[in-house]
Design a protein around this motif. Sequence first.
Motif, mmCIF file in Angstrom:
data_model
loop_
_atom_site.group_PDB
_atom_site.id
_atom_site.type_symbol
_atom_site.label_atom_id
_atom_site.label_comp_id
_atom_site.label_asym_id
_atom_site.label_seq_id
_atom_site.Cartn_x
_atom_site.Cartn_y
_atom_site.Cartn_z
ATOM 1 N N GLY A 457 -23.854 -39.431 -15.250
ATOM 2 C CA GLY A 457 -22.600 -40.108 -14.925
ATOM 3 C C GLY A 457 -21.436 -39.722 -15.811
ATOM 4 N N ASP A 458 -21.707 -38.956 -16.900
ATOM 5 C CA ASP A 458 -20.640 -38.509 -17.797
ATOM 6 C C ASP A 458 -19.979 -37.222 -17.316
ATOM 7 O OD1 ASP A 458 -21.144 -40.633 -19.519
ATOM 8 O OD2 ASP A 458 -22.626 -39.496 -20.668
ATOM 9 N N LEU A 459 -20.360 -36.740 -16.153
ATOM 10 C CA LEU A 459 -19.772 -35.503 -15.634
ATOM 11 C C LEU A 459 -18.258 -35.627 -15.507
ATOM 12 C CD1 LEU A 459 -20.104 -32.664 -14.248
ATOM 13 C CD2 LEU A 459 -20.197 -33.918 -12.066
ATOM 14 N N VAL A 460 -17.545 -34.669 -16.094
ATOM 15 C CA VAL A 460 -16.093 -34.582 -15.902
ATOM 16 C C VAL A 460 -15.803 -33.643 -14.744
ATOM 17 C CG1 VAL A 460 -13.885 -33.917 -16.931
ATOM 18 C CG2 VAL A 460 -15.628 -35.041 -18.325
ATOM 19 N N LEU A 461 -16.385 -32.438 -14.787
ATOM 20 C CA LEU A 461 -16.147 -31.467 -13.718
ATOM 21 C C LEU A 461 -17.209 -30.384 -13.769
ATOM 22 C CD1 LEU A 461 -12.922 -29.850 -12.441
ATOM 23 C CD2 LEU A 461 -14.613 -28.334 -13.483
ATOM 24 N N ALA A 462 -17.693 -30.008 -12.608
ATOM 25 C CA ALA A 462 -18.496 -28.800 -12.448
ATOM 26 C C ALA A 462 -17.693 -27.854 -11.573
ATOM 27 C CB ALA A 462 -19.843 -29.113 -11.796
ATOM 28 N N GLY A 463 -17.601 -26.589 -11.982
ATOM 29 C CA GLY A 463 -16.758 -25.656 -11.249
ATOM 30 C C GLY A 463 -17.428 -24.332 -10.979
ATOM 31 N N GLU A 464 -17.048 -23.744 -9.859
ATOM 32 C CA GLU A 464 -17.549 -22.434 -9.451
ATOM 33 C C GLU A 464 -16.360 -21.626 -8.963
ATOM 34 O OE1 GLU A 464 -21.590 -21.401 -7.279
ATOM 35 O OE2 GLU A 464 -20.110 -22.066 -5.828
ATOM 36 N N GLU A 465 -16.294 -20.348 -9.310
ATOM 37 C CA GLU A 465 -15.102 -19.551 -8.987
ATOM 38 C C GLU A 465 -14.817 -19.478 -7.499
ATOM 39 O OE1 GLU A 465 -15.033 -16.294 -7.420
ATOM 40 O OE2 GLU A 465 -17.131 -16.607 -6.910
ATOM 41 N N SER A 466 -15.835 -19.657 -6.671
ATOM 42 C CA SER A 466 -15.653 -19.535 -5.221
ATOM 43 C C SER A 466 -15.119 -20.835 -4.623
ATOM 44 C CB SER A 466 -16.962 -19.133 -4.546
ATOM 45 O OG SER A 466 -17.989 -20.053 -4.846
ATOM 46 N N HIS A 467 -14.116 -21.420 -5.299
ATOM 47 C CA HIS A 467 -13.379 -22.581 -4.796
ATOM 48 C C HIS A 467 -14.256 -23.817 -4.655
ATOM 49 C CE1 HIS A 467 -9.472 -20.571 -3.578
ATOM 50 N NE2 HIS A 467 -10.221 -19.575 -4.020
ATOM 51 N N GLY A 468 -15.235 -23.963 -5.546
ATOM 52 C CA GLY A 468 -16.103 -25.137 -5.515
ATOM 53 C C GLY A 468 -15.936 -25.985 -6.754
ATOM 54 N N VAL A 469 -15.698 -27.280 -6.569
ATOM 55 C CA VAL A 469 -15.653 -28.220 -7.679
ATOM 56 C C VAL A 469 -16.457 -29.461 -7.306
ATOM 57 C CG1 VAL A 469 -13.425 -27.462 -8.600
ATOM 58 C CG2 VAL A 469 -13.489 -29.266 -6.878
ATOM 59 N N LEU A 470 -16.958 -30.137 -8.332
ATOM 60 C CA LEU A 470 -17.670 -31.396 -8.147
ATOM 61 C C LEU A 470 -17.259 -32.320 -9.287
ATOM 62 C CD1 LEU A 470 -19.861 -33.080 -6.661
ATOM 63 C CD2 LEU A 470 -21.522 -32.113 -8.274
ATOM 64 N N LEU A 471 -16.889 -33.554 -8.941
ATOM 65 C CA LEU A 471 -16.395 -34.501 -9.932
ATOM 66 C C LEU A 471 -17.250 -35.749 -10.041
ATOM 67 C CD1 LEU A 471 -12.571 -34.294 -9.098
ATOM 68 C CD2 LEU A 471 -13.892 -32.865 -10.640
ATOM 69 N N THR A 472 -18.310 -35.847 -9.243
ATOM 70 C CA THR A 472 -19.169 -37.031 -9.287
ATOM 71 C C THR A 472 -20.626 -36.645 -9.096
ATOM 72 O OG1 THR A 472 -19.772 -39.089 -8.149
ATOM 73 C CG2 THR A 472 -18.684 -37.411 -6.831
#
Length: 746
Positions: A457-472
């Motif tokens: 639950g402490d995730l701030v951001l997961a990112g991938e160069e191919s226009h993918g983000v996850l915030l939760t």
Amino acid sequence: MSLLKEAEDQFQRLSQNRTAIDQALKNLDIWIAAPMFAAQRDAILDHAAQGQFALLLDSFYQLLPFGTGGRRGRVGYGSNRINPVTVAMSVQGHCNFLRERYGASSEKFHGGTVAVAFDTRIFSDIAQTYAFLSRPSLLLGLTSRDLARIACEIYASNGFEVRVAGLNSDTEYVSTPELSFSVRRLKALGGMNVSASHNHPDDNGFKFFNQYGAQDIPPADQEMASYMGDVREIGRMPFPEAIEQGRIRPFPAELHEAYVDANLALRHTLEPRARGRESNRRLTVVYTPLCGTGDRSTGDVLRAGGVDVRLYPPHSDFDGTFRAIPFRLPNPEVPEAASPALKFADELNVDLILSTDPDADRLGVFARGSDGMWRYLNGNEIASVLAYYLALDVEFGPRRRGFFIKTLVTTRMLERIAERAGCPIVGDLMVGFKYVAHVLLSLEREGKYGNVQARAGDLVLAGEESHGVLLTPEIRDKDAAGGALVLCELLAQLRAREKYLPEYLDRVAAECGNFQNAARSIVMRGIRGSELLERMMRSLRENPPRALAEMPVVERRDFLSPEHGPLRSDTERLSRNLLAYRLEKAEVKAQIVVRPSGTEPKAKIYVDLEGSAMERTQARRSAEELAARTLEECVARIGFHLSPCAGLLPDTVDLDLKDRFGTAFREELAITANDLSRATVEERLAWLRRRLAPYGAGADPLDATSAATAALLHEVAAEVPTPAREALIELESAVKRVPAPVEWIR
């Protein structure tokens, strides 16, 4: 002569790969004889009758490879194509895998749920691959919905309860991220999404999700794939019967509300969900779902968050042929895909254009700057803006404390932002959000992953160069909706103070490093393409480059080497088949990664460059030049030396066609120039379109090739006499006018 004997003779003329030939003959024999494949038998025989042996060999030399959670490829006939039989075999294999994993007699298995979703695509053979068939292709009109229905019948027959989108409406879809969320909320045993994501509409595919709403990582995915290759019988329950027995049921309505609310919980400054009331902070944006599923996910989340969403009409009609999208590529990574919405946004005087691919996990952004011009933000820039806003921005942001996740090929600016924010980061994952999901699962179970100790639950951001983000962590795949909502939250604050998003990005770069990114692709076809790319990677390993574009290589990492751990499966070998280079020269530092696809004869080159003493524009050009020179180095190792004109062709064009453009087609143009001088400009354009049809993959080839074709016409015009010269110069001007004008700053 028997079909198999004739096929063997023809295959030997086409390829020297005896292993591939033998496998193709074995698969072809099975598909012609076995009742399971009877519906395709006539079309397969027609391949031979019409002399389509190259297509036949490519269609049968392997079972469509399993990678990134499933299979994806061209729709067509045979084991190496997406069709009702290869989908059915994979689904039955998934059933067998789930039964073995949970136990056929276990309480958890009986009544176990599988969630099924699909995108909008429909196969209409735009590239005319099967125009030779003596009868209309059985596959014409095959939709993702059709394939999902087949999957539902198989799951139902195997004892599962199926939850499926679109049961009560032809316009109801569930996106990839919402499917991931739903699998978790339903406590399902797994899920399946029928989609080829951002690919051309002649492609389709499917991904499988585990009970955590994620795709399995190696070696579990290899185990699942092995079940799919062993299928000999397929269970099917007629769709109406399965509905009547309660085996197939719609998604619970409250799941969609819960998905929207999970994304709304990401906000920090916008008002609570209006639920019928207007929000006082009313930001207007243009949104294009690129004819896909995104309006029900990203669109609904934005509207619920108080954003005034204006859909771009030509892209909002669920047209699975993607007719209104340039190049027919509904991909936010391609700036041209959403560019038709620029004029619409100008008319509405908005400052942001958002786009999503057909399964709505990738996010695209155009943002207007203070100068009134549009700037396209690539995936690394989107992730960097969101990360800075969430963790570092003292003026507008929430100053979140938690952890970050990124893949190896994603910008190192995220590492710099995490460091300055005092947040740990998992920074060298293999490509694919399934690895991000694995990190979250490890944190959920054990409270740590590597050196990172945290709660999921402490995730701030997961990112991938191919226009993918996850915030939760409520979702275990990338999700365009959450990123879009938080981006709108930021923009609302910026515009309230007469500030703009492009300038905000420049501020991030000024504080956290002048990183610029570029990516290039090498695309090939069939067995030969796979062999050449394998040879390219072998050459790079055996004879490593000491410098790229005059930048010395100071470190090289081969992720197949033992120092990165043992290889536990073929799928892990595919995931780890990449080379990373660290380069330094003066004050410029760069990372280059060369990575072949695990399932198709393609490779991608990723450049992440930091030029601390450079202007932003100069750094961007340096990154693009480094990517271009690396591509030249890679293809030269397999005998390709592209002409400057051919180098202007988009990377979606395969390497052989690029090579012929600068050689055979150039020669043909010079020979035909005199004849073209006697034709009208319209007739000359029609000739070009006919000759360049393979370069457009069903779209107008001059849209995709205008820059390269104009340059070639200019070059050849200097070599031919008048009046041919004048005709080619006139044709060059006409070609330049074909594409719609572009008004963004890259």
